[in-house]
Enzyme design. Sequence first.
Site, mmCIF file in Angstrom:
data_model
loop_
_atom_site.group_PDB
_atom_site.id
_atom_site.type_symbol
_atom_site.label_atom_id
_atom_site.label_comp_id
_atom_site.label_asym_id
_atom_site.label_seq_id
_atom_site.Cartn_x
_atom_site.Cartn_y
_atom_site.Cartn_z
ATOM 1 N N ASP A 176 0.888 -1.312 -0.056
ATOM 2 C CA ASP A 176 -0.007 -0.061 -0.045
ATOM 3 C C ASP A 176 0.771 1.283 0.117
ATOM 4 O O ASP A 176 1.945 1.470 0.715
ATOM 5 C CB ASP A 176 -0.801 -0.124 1.171
ATOM 6 N N HIS A 220 -9.787 4.725 -1.055
ATOM 7 C CA HIS A 220 -8.758 5.042 0.078
ATOM 8 C C HIS A 220 -9.330 6.036 1.101
ATOM 9 O O HIS A 220 -10.350 6.730 0.953
ATOM 10 C CB HIS A 220 -7.527 5.581 -0.333
#
Length: 295
Positions: free
Chosen positions: A81, A212
């Site tokens: 990530d 996100h």
Amino acid sequence: MLATLKEILGIAEEKKIAVGAFNAANLESLRAVLGAAEELGYPVIIQFAQCHEPWIPLALIGPIMVEQAKKASVPVCVHLDHGETLDYLEQALAIGFTGIMYDGSTLSYEENLKNTKQAVAMAAKTGACVEAELGSMGKRETGTGDAGGGADDTKIYTDPEQAKTFVKESGIDALACSFGTTHGIYLSEPKLDFDVVRKVRSLTNDIPVVMHGGSGVSREDYHEAVRAGVRKINYFTYMDKAGGNAAAAYVNALQAKEPVFFSSVSMAARDAMQEDVKAAMRMFALADQGRDKES
């Protein structure tokens, strides 16, 4: 069982749900996420962000993540990530990660595209898949619970037309879009523009959209995001907060009458995170649409 990002997102697309992507910044959170996924029988994405490096090195936690994914009874993608450098992406691929995110959102469009194309070429050598970001959620994900939900003039919403070109030229497998979410703790209720998601999907042949800044969004907005085409939801801050609250409650309950053992505190935190992850997974799978809105 170890799966690629594309395989996991294929499941999400087929079922018209979103798969949760949870950061495993320590062994307790890793066990919590995999325990929740196996208990519910849901596919899952376990992530490690480059900004977590000071907490535990990727070189240490990464191989454990891959090994645990292989042993899991559900499909598990091991994903990097917010990889900020190509060298760090290379490190994750060498460990065996099946998905990587190149985050060039702070760069110019041209440099972001150039580096993303390099990331795609690197990932192709190992069979891994690539997520990239266009636009900006504002404050970078730190995992420290930093307040990030107020006004943030560093946000740049994703331009669907630009996304069309970016996806075609880069060859990515998933696109993180900015449509109103923010990393960290929300100080006010976010106002999400779901038309951004719909337009990106329409113009890019339905590329899986990644959300996100997913922690703290209302249940109603989660469900609307999934219906608009979000197929991966990153979730960490509130999971981490649940673990912290449980640890504090455990220590406070002893009232200084008994010794405090870290192993017991960590188990309390792990159990609380697992319950929080289970609730998030159900929301992302649209398994609780009849419940009331919850922030």
